[in-house]
Design an enzyme around this catalytic site. Structure first.
Site, PDB file in Angstrom:
ATOM      1  N   GLU A 124      -3.576  -0.266   8.113  1.00  0.00           N
ATOM      2  CA  GLU A 124      -2.415   0.131   8.917  1.00  0.00           C
ATOM      3  C   GLU A 124      -2.578  -0.418  10.319  1.00  0.00           C
ATOM      4  O   GLU A 124      -3.653  -0.327  10.908  1.00  0.00           O
ATOM      5  CB  GLU A 124      -2.272   1.657   9.043  1.00  0.00           C
ATOM      6  CG  GLU A 124      -1.853   2.355   7.787  1.00  0.00           C
ATOM      7  CD  GLU A 124      -1.682   3.872   7.976  1.00  0.00           C
ATOM      8  OE1 GLU A 124      -1.452   4.318   9.123  1.00  0.00           O
ATOM      9  OE2 GLU A 124      -1.809   4.591   6.978  1.00  0.00           O
ATOM     10  N   ASN A 163      -7.460   1.720   9.779  1.00  0.00           N
ATOM     11  CA  ASN A 163      -6.175   1.916  10.438  1.00  0.00           C
ATOM     12  C   ASN A 163      -6.431   1.891  11.936  1.00  0.00           C
ATOM     13  O   ASN A 163      -7.161   2.728  12.473  1.00  0.00           O
ATOM     14  CB  ASN A 163      -5.553   3.271  10.061  1.00  0.00           C
ATOM     15  CG  ASN A 163      -5.177   3.336   8.588  1.00  0.00           C
ATOM     16  OD1 ASN A 163      -5.260   2.343   7.867  1.00  0.00           O
ATOM     17  ND2 ASN A 163      -4.745   4.504   8.151  1.00  0.00           N
ATOM     18  N   TYR A 220      -4.606   1.719  15.734  1.00  0.00           N
ATOM     19  CA  TYR A 220      -3.393   1.791  16.549  1.00  0.00           C
ATOM     20  C   TYR A 220      -3.666   1.698  18.046  1.00  0.00           C
ATOM     21  O   TYR A 220      -2.852   1.191  18.783  1.00  0.00           O
ATOM     22  CB  TYR A 220      -2.654   3.109  16.280  1.00  0.00           C
ATOM     23  CG  TYR A 220      -2.012   3.144  14.913  1.00  0.00           C
ATOM     24  CD1 TYR A 220      -0.772   2.555  14.701  1.00  0.00           C
ATOM     25  CD2 TYR A 220      -2.658   3.737  13.833  1.00  0.00           C
ATOM     26  CE1 TYR A 220      -0.178   2.572  13.458  1.00  0.00           C
ATOM     27  CE2 TYR A 220      -2.069   3.762  12.578  1.00  0.00           C
ATOM     28  CZ  TYR A 220      -0.826   3.173  12.397  1.00  0.00           C
ATOM     29  OH  TYR A 220      -0.243   3.177  11.159  1.00  0.00           O
ATOM     30  N   ARG A 233       0.852  -1.190   0.000  1.00  0.00           N
ATOM     31  CA  ARG A 233       0.000   0.000   0.000  1.00  0.00           C
ATOM     32  C   ARG A 233       0.890   1.242   0.000  1.00  0.00           C
ATOM     33  O   ARG A 233       1.729   1.400   0.886  1.00  0.00           O
ATOM     34  CB  ARG A 233      -0.914  -0.017   1.228  1.00  0.00           C
ATOM     35  CG  ARG A 233      -1.715   1.246   1.383  1.00  0.00           C
ATOM     36  CD  ARG A 233      -2.779   1.150   2.477  1.00  0.00           C
ATOM     37  NE  ARG A 233      -3.437   2.440   2.543  1.00  0.00           N
ATOM     38  CZ  ARG A 233      -3.330   3.298   3.560  1.00  0.00           C
ATOM     39  NH1 ARG A 233      -2.636   2.977   4.642  1.00  0.00           N
ATOM     40  NH2 ARG A 233      -3.924   4.464   3.507  1.00  0.00           N
ATOM     41  N   HIS A 264      -2.969  11.018   0.823  1.00  0.00           N
ATOM     42  CA  HIS A 264      -2.426  10.788   2.163  1.00  0.00           C
ATOM     43  C   HIS A 264      -1.845  12.118   2.656  1.00  0.00           C
ATOM     44  O   HIS A 264      -0.643  12.245   2.880  1.00  0.00           O
ATOM     45  CB  HIS A 264      -1.383   9.664   2.139  1.00  0.00           C
ATOM     46  CG  HIS A 264      -1.144   9.003   3.468  1.00  0.00           C
ATOM     47  ND1 HIS A 264      -1.276   7.645   3.681  1.00  0.00           N
ATOM     48  CD2 HIS A 264      -0.768   9.512   4.661  1.00  0.00           C
ATOM     49  CE1 HIS A 264      -0.982   7.355   4.940  1.00  0.00           C
ATOM     50  NE2 HIS A 264      -0.656   8.475   5.563  1.00  0.00           N
ATOM     51  N   GLU A 281      -7.410   8.425   6.192  1.00  0.00           N
ATOM     52  CA  GLU A 281      -7.686   9.065   7.479  1.00  0.00           C
ATOM     53  C   GLU A 281      -8.222  10.492   7.346  1.00  0.00           C
ATOM     54  O   GLU A 281      -7.570  11.456   7.770  1.00  0.00           O
ATOM     55  CB  GLU A 281      -6.435   9.045   8.362  1.00  0.00           C
ATOM     56  CG  GLU A 281      -5.900   7.646   8.600  1.00  0.00           C
ATOM     57  CD  GLU A 281      -4.857   7.576   9.713  1.00  0.00           C
ATOM     58  OE1 GLU A 281      -4.375   8.644  10.125  1.00  0.00           O
ATOM     59  OE2 GLU A 281      -4.549   6.464  10.155  1.00  0.00           O
TER      60      GLU A 281
HETATM   61  C1  FCB Z   1      -1.318   7.043  10.729  1.00  0.00           C
HETATM   62  C2  FCB Z   1      -0.908   7.570   9.368  1.00  0.00           C
HETATM   63  C3  FCB Z   1       0.412   7.066   8.895  1.00  0.00           C
HETATM   64  C4  FCB Z   1       1.419   6.896  10.003  1.00  0.00           C
HETATM   65  C5  FCB Z   1       0.824   6.195  11.185  1.00  0.00           C
HETATM   66  C6  FCB Z   1       1.787   5.984  12.340  1.00  0.00           C
HETATM   67  O1  FCB Z   1      -2.199   7.935  11.323  1.00  0.00           O
HETATM   68  O2  FCB Z   1      -1.869   7.258   8.398  1.00  0.00           O
HETATM   69  O3  FCB Z   1       0.851   7.918   7.882  1.00  0.00           O
HETATM   70  O4  FCB Z   1       1.995   8.102  10.326  1.00  0.00           O
HETATM   71  O5  FCB Z   1      -0.292   6.874  11.657  1.00  0.00           O
END
Ligand code: FCB
Length: 449
Positions: free
Chosen positions: A354, A292, A294, A77, A121, A166
């Protein structure tokens, strides 16, 4: 130890983004983007770092594709830098910029790797920012024209397209907090941006459907799971506001054709201007949703919590700590995120586009990093993803963020997310232990519990 295997044809990959890896910010006719402008302004980025060179991927692309092949990636990607192909954002295209993405896609296909291209992006051409940027309604047409250019050029070879990465970050970190480019702090512009990003998405999907292009199209959202701090009504309502501003503002229009009403009542005059027909354009079927994930947040009501009157804490799951960016590690939050999409948004096809973490990597004398912390993070999230598959979530693939260390936005080069170490002084690439581990995950199509 049990091997948890994923469905046949599960797509294993890694992700990057143009500004974070390409460098060559003003070469071969590339125009300036808002991230070039932002990182060149004093004190916007930690240590004054920029993406001027970063991984120098623009010059090292063939070597990087070979690296992907060695790691056994099935898909990659990447994002396209709008100002590289349209230096002024619209009008005359830059042949050398288009040629770069042509070669990237051809190299990927030659290596047997499925290209997954993101159109936006975060790096709007500065020339378009100078005309009002995303808060200007014309932005949706600028974007649709740019999308058409790229579909026409690469649409015979790219299997997966994402319109935006995002949009919450673009809207709110870019236009309400001012932490990220273009550095604006104004909730009205932020909500208007959110609406125009969605409109731009809808118009690009329309262009895609009208053409005879190969492949699928979707959008990538950042869905960090919110949990109320207590069962008090005030905390639950605060958590709902947080959900609405990060998830609902995008998921509801995309999948239900409407905005979260309570949120718009709450923000009053900051609500965006919407024209007739906009919601139908946004609510077109997409082929997949990119997620995405995290972290998870604990949300509580806060008397002095800004427009939304809330405060956030990072939430680590029991026995988990924090990453090098202080984000709480919380694999169950990924499962909850995926189940919510299944239950409340019609069980769409999902790719985790992500997931990953920054680790305070320590290289040995040869530059090798034994990053067991990253392996533990990835393994736990993959086990959560596996649980989601077993619960019936239509999860089709997973991308580690990131293929290699790169420019981490406001943190500059100080935070390393890569499977592959990059020595920024020399450009040398050295796969970390996590890269070797991931190669094995891909080979086994699964992860050991
Ligand atoms: C996300 C982004 C990516 C990267 C990660 C850690 O929010 O999409 O570009 O910076 O965080």
């Amino acid at each position: 130890m049990t091997l948890r295997q994923f469905p046949k044809d599960f797509l294993w990959g890694a992700a990057t983004a143009a500004y974070q890896i390409e460098g060559a910010w003003n070469e071969d006719g590339k125009g300036e983007s808002i991230w070039d402008r932002f990182s060149h302004s004093p004190y916007r980025i930690l240590n004054g770092d920029t993406g001027d060179v970063t991984c120098d991927h623009y010059h090292r692309m063939p070597e990087d594709v070979l690296l992907m092949k060695e790691l056994g990636l099935k898909t990659y990607r990447f994002s396209i830098a709008w100002s590289r192909v349209l230096p002024e954002g619209r009008g005359a295209a830059n042949e050398k910029g288009l040629d770069f993405y042509d070669r990237l896609v051809d190299n990927l296909l030659a290596a047997g790797i499925v290209p997954n291209a993101t159109l936006y992006h975060w790096d709007l051409p500065q020339a378009l920012q100078d005309q009002g940027g995303w808060p200007n309604r014309d932005s949706s047409d600028w974007f649709a024209d740019y999308a058409r250019l790229m579909f026409d050029r690469l649409g015979d070879r790219v299997a997966m397209w994402a319109t935006h990465n995002e949009p919450w970050v673009v809207s709110f970190l870019g236009h309400a907090e001012g932490d990220f480019a273009p550095g604006i702090a104004d909730y009205s512009q932020a909500f208007q941006t959110a609406h125009h990003l969605l409109l731009a998405h809808g118009k690009a999907v329309q262009v895609f459907r009208a053409g005879s292009y190969q492949g699928n199209i979707g959008i990538v959202l950042d869905l960090q799971h919110p949990q109320p701090a207590t069962s008090s009504e005030a905390d639950q309502a605060a958590c709902q506001r947080r959900y609405d501003v990060t998830h609902g503002v995008f998921l509801d229009p995309l999948f239900k054709g409407r905005y979260p009403e309570m949120l718009f009542e709450w923000i009053g005059p900051h609500a965006p201007k919407i024209h007739d027909g906009d919601m139908a354009l946004i609510n077109q079927p997409i082929d997949f949703l990119g997620v995405n994930y995290y972290m998870t947040f604990v949300v509580r009501f806060a008397c002095r919590g800004g427009l939304l009157k809330l405060a956030l804490d990072y939430a680590s799951a029991p026995n988990w700590g924090r990453t090098a960016t202080e984000w709480g590690i919380n694999p169950p939050g990924l499962l909850a995120t995926l189940l919510n999409l299944k239950e409340n948004y019609g069980n769409p096809n999902i790719y985790i586009t992500e997931n990953g973490c920054a680790v305070a990597d320590v290289p040995d004398a040869n530059g090798f990093v034994a990053d067991t912390g990253r392996i533990n993070y990835l393994r736990a999230h993959l086990l959560a993803a596996h649980e989601a598959v077993q619960a019936g979530v239509n999860l089709k693939g997973y991308y580690v963020w990131s293929l290699m260390d790169n420019f981490e936005w406001a943190h500059g080069l100080s935070k390393r997310f890569g499977l592959v170490r990059v020595e920024f002084e020399t450009g040398q690439r050295i796969p970390k232990q996590s890269a070797l581990w991931y190669r094995n995950v891909i080979a086994q199509n699964g992860v050991q519990e």
